[in-house]
Design an enzyme around this catalytic site. Structure first.
Site, PDB file in Angstrom:
ATOM      1  N   TYR A 103      54.507  67.693   3.873  1.00  0.00           N
ATOM      2  CA  TYR A 103      54.041  69.008   3.434  1.00  0.00           C
ATOM      3  C   TYR A 103      52.608  69.257   3.912  1.00  0.00           C
ATOM      4  CZ  TYR A 103      52.157  72.709   0.516  1.00  0.00           C
ATOM      5  OH  TYR A 103      51.516  73.845   0.098  1.00  0.00           O
ATOM      6  N   ILE A 106      51.034  82.048  -5.259  1.00  0.00           N
ATOM      7  CA  ILE A 106      49.883  82.680  -4.619  1.00  0.00           C
ATOM      8  C   ILE A 106      50.302  83.995  -3.982  1.00  0.00           C
ATOM      9  CG2 ILE A 106      48.124  82.450  -2.827  1.00  0.00           C
ATOM     10  CD1 ILE A 106      47.685  80.567  -5.176  1.00  0.00           C
ATOM     11  N   ASN A 138      57.043  86.929  -3.660  1.00  0.00           N
ATOM     12  CA  ASN A 138      57.730  87.041  -4.946  1.00  0.00           C
ATOM     13  C   ASN A 138      57.289  85.998  -5.974  1.00  0.00           C
ATOM     14  OD1 ASN A 138      59.608  85.477  -2.900  1.00  0.00           O
ATOM     15  ND2 ASN A 138      60.024  84.615  -4.914  1.00  0.00           N
TER      16      ASN A 138
END
Length: 316
Positions: free
Chosen positions: A181, A32, A29
């Site tokens: 991350y 990328i 949604n």
């Protein structure tokens, strides 16, 4: 790459038909994932947007249909941070096969505090890696039922400079958001390569491929309201950066090629041509720390313990 591949250059603007095929894009949604879904929809395939936010998925589908007349897109409610919900999500697909899945959904936090998923795992590692790790088992029968199923894991350039701490995979002792991350994306990529080794070992027809978008900025990304808006002033200010990086529409190119190109093989890494940051998609050498089989095996075992299942079993 083969001479056949070289004689027929890949054209990101003239993709091969995928009419009759079905693709699932987690996190389709936004970012990328959105542009991968839009580009795949243009091939005639059915594209399923895996998203936990129905409103954002609806907006993405409206946008895709406005740019791809006749696009066949649908939404599947899916929350990778809630592992117990994944089997029922796959059941709701109501499909007899799945030609490819793009493991794109992810969480990126910039600031403390350290947050947790529904299952008590660190949010980025738990969503980005463990969620897809667990999802694989439930998708395995559908991917195996396709004539040439593919799993495309979307990594990150940030993973190149990170190394996994196998004794602290969830950053419980030393939490730095950007490092956590990067390590979560490295875990995803290591998993993608290890998965392909295991698929080859059992003679599966399913391929596991890893792709990354390079440097992809919102300010260089074309507007797709209400999904994403870029003002002319933002694009103007970002033009100097465009010498080194690109928009998220171009960042999706390696992902889309990994899904569609018949020359792609399992265990490969695909990214942008220019320094791995921008440009047309090409095959890249796999960095040694991502190809370390001993580390990948330990990561796999740890994932199995944390998730309570082994995705490899779904392909046997």
């Amino acid at each position: 790459m083969s001479s056949a591949s070289q004689s027929r250059p890949w054209d990101v603007h003239r993709l091969p038909s995928a009419d009759g095929r079905i693709f699932l894009v987690t996190g389709g949604n936004a970012g990328i994932g959105y542009f991968a879904a839009e580009q795949l929809a243009a091939t005639g395939a059915v594209v399923v947007l895996g998203s936990r936010d129905a409103a954002k998925a609806d907006a993405a589908m409206v946008s895709i249909r406005s740019h791809v007349p006749g696009a066949r897109v649908r939404h599947l409610h899916m929350d990778l941070a809630d592992l117990s919900s994944l089997k029922s999500a796959v059941d709701r697909l109501d499909l007899d096969r799945l030609d490819a899945v793009v493991y794109n959904a992810g969480v990126a936090l910039d600031d403390p505090p350290r947050r947790k998923t529904e299952d008590g795992h660190e949010l980025m590692f738990g969503t980005n890696h463990l969620g897809h790790f667990a999802l694989t088992q439930w998708l395995a029968p559908l991917l195996s039922a396709a004539s040439a199923g593919r799993i495309v894991t979307v990594g990150s350039f940030a993973a190149r400079s990170e190394r996994l701490d196998l004794d602290d995979l969830q950053s419980a002792r030393d939490y730095l958001p950007k490092r956590t991350y990067g390590r979560s994306k490295l875990a995803q990529m290591s998993f993608g390569f290890e998965l392909d080794r295991r698929l080859r070992a059992v003679g599966s027809t399913v391929l596991s491929v890893v792709a990354h978008p390079g440097g992809a900025l919102d300010s260089l990304t074309p507007s797709r309201p209400p999904v994403h808006r870029t003002t002319p002033a933002e694009r103007l200010r970002a033009l100097p950066a465009g010498l080194l990086v690109q928009g998220k529409d171009a960042g999706a190119w390696p992902v889309v090629r990994a899904v569609l190109d018949p020359e792609v093989r399992g265990g490969q890494l695909w990214g942008p041509k220019a320094f791995g940051l921008r440009g047309r998609p090409r095959r890249e050498p796999v960095p040694p720390h991502m190809a370390d089989q001993a580390v990948a095996a330990r990561l796999w075992d740890a994932g199995g313990e944390l998730v309570g299942t082994d995705p490899y079993l779904g392909f046997q």
